[in-house]
Design a protein around this motif. Structure first.
Motif, PDB file in Angstrom:
ATOM      1  N   PHE A 157       4.928 -26.452 -17.754  1.00 51.85           N
ATOM      2  CA  PHE A 157       4.613 -27.755 -18.352  1.00 51.85           C
ATOM      3  C   PHE A 157       3.620 -28.517 -17.497  1.00 51.85           C
ATOM      4  O   PHE A 157       3.816 -28.699 -16.291  1.00 51.85           O
ATOM      5  CB  PHE A 157       5.895 -28.572 -18.511  1.00 51.85           C
ATOM      6  CG  PHE A 157       5.678 -29.949 -19.092  1.00 51.85           C
ATOM      7  CD1 PHE A 157       5.300 -30.100 -20.419  1.00 51.85           C
ATOM      8  CD2 PHE A 157       5.861 -31.081 -18.318  1.00 51.85           C
ATOM      9  CE1 PHE A 157       5.117 -31.369 -20.958  1.00 51.85           C
ATOM     10  CE2 PHE A 157       5.686 -32.352 -18.847  1.00 51.85           C
ATOM     11  CZ  PHE A 157       5.310 -32.493 -20.175  1.00 51.85           C
ATOM     12  N   GLU A 158       2.541 -28.950 -18.116  1.00 54.86           N
ATOM     13  CA  GLU A 158       1.549 -29.776 -17.438  1.00 54.86           C
ATOM     14  C   GLU A 158       1.780 -31.226 -17.836  1.00 54.86           C
ATOM     15  O   GLU A 158       1.651 -31.582 -19.009  1.00 54.86           O
ATOM     16  CB  GLU A 158       0.128 -29.337 -17.830  1.00 54.86           C
ATOM     17  CG  GLU A 158      -0.209 -27.912 -17.403  1.00 54.86           C
ATOM     18  CD  GLU A 158      -1.568 -27.461 -17.911  1.00 54.86           C
ATOM     19  OE1 GLU A 158      -2.301 -28.302 -18.498  1.00 54.86           O
ATOM     20  OE2 GLU A 158      -1.902 -26.275 -17.743  1.00 54.86           O
ATOM     21  N   PRO A 193       1.306 -34.673 -18.949  1.00 55.17           N
ATOM     22  CA  PRO A 193       0.137 -35.331 -19.531  1.00 55.17           C
ATOM     23  C   PRO A 193      -0.017 -36.767 -19.038  1.00 55.17           C
ATOM     24  O   PRO A 193       0.934 -37.370 -18.536  1.00 55.17           O
ATOM     25  CB  PRO A 193       0.445 -35.306 -21.030  1.00 55.17           C
ATOM     26  CG  PRO A 193       1.932 -35.383 -21.090  1.00 55.17           C
ATOM     27  CD  PRO A 193       2.433 -34.607 -19.896  1.00 55.17           C
ATOM     28  N   ASP A 206      -0.450 -21.452 -26.497  1.00 52.66           N
ATOM     29  CA  ASP A 206      -0.896 -22.541 -25.628  1.00 52.66           C
ATOM     30  C   ASP A 206      -0.184 -23.815 -26.060  1.00 52.66           C
ATOM     31  O   ASP A 206      -0.678 -24.583 -26.885  1.00 52.66           O
ATOM     32  CB  ASP A 206      -2.414 -22.710 -25.718  1.00 52.66           C
ATOM     33  CG  ASP A 206      -2.935 -23.758 -24.729  1.00 52.66           C
ATOM     34  OD1 ASP A 206      -2.165 -24.154 -23.832  1.00 52.66           O
ATOM     35  OD2 ASP A 206      -4.113 -24.164 -24.868  1.00 52.66           O
ATOM     36  N   THR A 207       0.977 -24.025 -25.504  1.00 52.96           N
ATOM     37  CA  THR A 207       1.826 -25.126 -25.955  1.00 52.96           C
ATOM     38  C   THR A 207       1.492 -26.469 -25.323  1.00 52.96           C
ATOM     39  O   THR A 207       1.838 -27.510 -25.885  1.00 52.96           O
ATOM     40  CB  THR A 207       3.301 -24.806 -25.642  1.00 52.96           C
ATOM     41  OG1 THR A 207       3.434 -24.528 -24.237  1.00 52.96           O
ATOM     42  CG2 THR A 207       3.783 -23.609 -26.441  1.00 52.96           C
ATOM     43  N   ASN A 208       0.837 -26.500 -24.178  1.00 50.82           N
ATOM     44  CA  ASN A 208       0.641 -27.760 -23.474  1.00 50.82           C
ATOM     45  C   ASN A 208      -0.099 -28.827 -24.283  1.00 50.82           C
ATOM     46  O   ASN A 208       0.296 -30.003 -24.242  1.00 50.82           O
ATOM     47  CB  ASN A 208      -0.032 -27.525 -22.120  1.00 50.82           C
ATOM     48  CG  ASN A 208       0.997 -27.254 -21.029  1.00 50.82           C
ATOM     49  OD1 ASN A 208       1.893 -28.069 -20.799  1.00 50.82           O
ATOM     50  ND2 ASN A 208       0.897 -26.114 -20.380  1.00 50.82           N
ATOM     51  N   TYR A 228       2.556 -30.211 -26.615  1.00 49.88           N
ATOM     52  CA  TYR A 228       3.554 -31.020 -25.922  1.00 49.88           C
ATOM     53  C   TYR A 228       2.957 -32.338 -25.435  1.00 49.88           C
ATOM     54  O   TYR A 228       3.629 -33.376 -25.422  1.00 49.88           O
ATOM     55  CB  TYR A 228       4.139 -30.248 -24.741  1.00 49.88           C
ATOM     56  CG  TYR A 228       4.960 -29.033 -25.135  1.00 49.88           C
ATOM     57  CD1 TYR A 228       5.631 -28.988 -26.354  1.00 49.88           C
ATOM     58  CD2 TYR A 228       5.078 -27.933 -24.282  1.00 49.88           C
ATOM     59  CE1 TYR A 228       6.381 -27.886 -26.713  1.00 49.88           C
ATOM     60  CE2 TYR A 228       5.835 -26.823 -24.635  1.00 49.88           C
ATOM     61  CZ  TYR A 228       6.478 -26.799 -25.851  1.00 49.88           C
ATOM     62  OH  TYR A 228       7.232 -25.702 -26.207  1.00 49.88           O
ATOM     63  N   ALA A 229       1.679 -32.314 -25.024  1.00 44.92           N
ATOM     64  CA  ALA A 229       1.013 -33.537 -24.574  1.00 44.92           C
ATOM     65  C   ALA A 229       0.929 -34.544 -25.716  1.00 44.92           C
ATOM     66  O   ALA A 229       1.128 -35.757 -25.514  1.00 44.92           O
ATOM     67  CB  ALA A 229      -0.382 -33.217 -24.044  1.00 44.92           C
TER      68      ALA A 229
END
Length: 538
Positions: free
Chosen positions: A348-349, A351, A482-484, A487-488
């Protein structure tokens, strides 16, 4: 490790899970004569039934009593449980698990794939009304959602047992992290013959039959429970701890007093005392990052009218100084939270969200402006509401500090109400609250374990927040590579709509006797198994 399979054309890959380790005792270690681990919990467990348990401490016990397809090791990686390995089909929708042939229930009955089929069907059965039925839906098991909704029979669930040692799971869509999800208690097997005989009383010590490393031998509600080694467990020879005793002690300070007296080996550290205790007990006081969040949830379904106004929700969130809460009140290495998902979540990045980049003074000024725009404050209507939390010294301290911040900065009057754990769960689950404490520890290490909570269909969306775009994004994320970005966007919507107020991301603050070895300090989920622990001589 994945290898290509040329034997069964339908299957693309075989996953061999890292070898399992029970208690890994170094050579030369002098073990204590009495292998008993005693620890303290705050509240009574919700259940010992794998398909019914819904709390963290209850799941800890269930992981000892029952064993699922996979376990976790000290680093949070999946390792064999009842399953030795699994294969995945070319379209990533069929998982075939190979089960060990030496797994047994505590009454000597072999553990079979059929026990998993029964348990998984039971978990989605509307009649049981499992609080974690939604988790089975999240796993994307074929027909799971329709069964939960009462539209199809449980026999249509996409799980089958071609033979005693083969479990086949059919998904409705690919789910990259599916294998991680089967170490969760809801997916553990259950003994049909015992449940048929004893009904809801099947988990009593005199009735229970389990397949984990331990069996339940005593349970005095709200006082203590005892679990002892299961002689039938396939890896019993490598288990060291003979007995695990859990004491319900509803006061953090009393728990620490009993730890100091040597009556318990593990207890939580009272709020604000970690720095002092770390200095006094450098090898026994721990502050470990944990995959959990702490938040407040608005009842947006039938709560007070002001909570229907996003400006009010934002104002209350902005006015909370999270740094004061974590640095001055808790003092245990917690992290101020402006996103719902913890930064420690695998892949998880975190945001950028606008209000996270403001100074607290800027947030306070914006909070006053928003509240005034909504018609509340010094020049408008008086805002008042009740904040509900479960009984705990640290929860109480946070509630008091938050209410003081709201009163001093915004003129808001807050009534504080606390309830015992099980009553609190029922009250919150029935939406009989205005603003309530919430917390969530990841069921698996991926951001969806948090963000799915705020989808419309989630069983733990206690405030009943509903946003079509959030639902759409989370559905898309299940099969995305590419979920980030997805999620962001969800986190941005949550920051804008503020259905919940993120307060902090957890650190596990515990006192752990240095005689207890094998604790998984590197596992951010803090998933531990008594079979992996041992006690050394003092």
């Amino acid at each position: 490790m994945k290898i290509r399979s040329a034997i069964i054309p339908m299957l693309l890959s075989t996953t061999l899970v890292t070898a399992a380790f029970a208690a890994d005792v170094p050579d030369g270690t002098q073990l204590a004569a009495e292998q008993v681990f005693t620890y303290r919990v705050l509240d009574e467990f919700s259940s010992f039934d794998p398909q019914v348990v819904e709390d963290v401490n209850g799941s800890e016990v269930v992981r000892d009593l029952f064993e699922g397809l996979y376990n976790q090791n000290a680093d949070g990686e999946i390792v064999p449980g009842v399953a030795l390995s699994h294969t995945v089909s070319e379209d990533n929708k069929t998982y075939t698990f190979t089960l060990r042939d030496d797994a047994k229930w505590s009454d000597g009955t072999p553990v079979t794939a059929g026990d998993f089929v029964y348990a998984w069907q039971r978990a989605v059965e509307p009649e049981l009304a499992s609080p974690y039925a939604w988790y089975m839906e999240l796993m994307s098991i074929e027909n799971g959602a329709a069964i939960i909704a009462g539209e199809k029979p449980i026999t249509d669930l996409g799980v089958s047992a071609p033979d005693d040692h083969t479990l086949v799971v059919q998904l409705s869509q690919p789910l990259p992290y599916f294998a991680k999800m089967v170490s969760h208690a809801t997916t553990f097997p259950s003994p049909k013959w015992v449940i048929d005989e004893h009904g809801s009383e099947w988990t009593r010590p005199e009735n229970i039959v389990s397949n984990g490393a331990y069996v339940l031998t005593e349970h005095v509600p709200k006082e203590r429970s005892v679990r002892e080694r299961n002689e039938m467990y396939w890896d019993n020879d490598k288990t060291v701890l003979d007995k695990v005793v859990t004491l319900v002690i509803g006061d953090d300070a009393q728990g620490l007093t009993r730890w100091r007296a040597g009556e318990v080996d593990k207890t939580e550290i009272p709020s604000g005392q970690y720095p002092t205790l770390k200095e006094e007990f450098p090898d026994e006081a721990y502050a470990l990052p944990r995959l959990c969040n702490y938040y407040m949830t608005f009842n947006v379904k039938n709560g007070p009218e002001p909570f229907q106004d996003v400006r009010v929700r934002q104002a209350l969130s902005y006015a909370l100084d999270r740094d004061v809460i974590v640095d001055r009140v808790l003092q245990g290495g917690q992290f101020s939270a402006y996103t719902f998902t913890p930064g420690a979540t695998d892949g998880f990045e975190v945001p950028e969200v606008d209000y996270a980049n403001m100074t607290q003074a800027e947030r306070d000024a914006k909070a006053k402006e928003l509240l005034a725009e909504a018609g509340y404050g010094p020049d408008g209507e008086k805002l008042s509401f009740t904040y509900l939390y479960n009984t705990s010294e640290s929860h109480q301290q946070i509630a008091i500090v938050a209410s003081q911040m709201w009163k001093q900065k915004l003129g808001v009057e807050v009534t504080l109400e606390n309830q015992e754990w099980k009553v609190f769960l029922e009250t919150r689950g029935n939406q009989n609250f205005e603003l309530a404490r919430g917390a969530w520890c990841g069921d698996y290490n991926e951001a969806s374990t948090f963000l799915d909570l705020l989808t419309t269909q989630s069983g733990y969306n206690d405030g009943k927040f509903s946003n079509a775009r959030v639902d759409e994004l989370m559905a898309e994320a299940k099969s995305s590579q590419d979920t980030n970005p997805l999620y962001a966007e969800v986190e941005a919507i949550l920051a804008a709509e503020m259905p919940v107020i993120p307060i902090y991301h957890y650190s596990t603050n515990i006192m752990l006797s240095d005689s207890i070895q094998g604790w998984p300090i590197n596992n951010v989920e803090q998933t531990w198994y008594a079979k992996d622990l041992y006690k050394v001589a003092e």
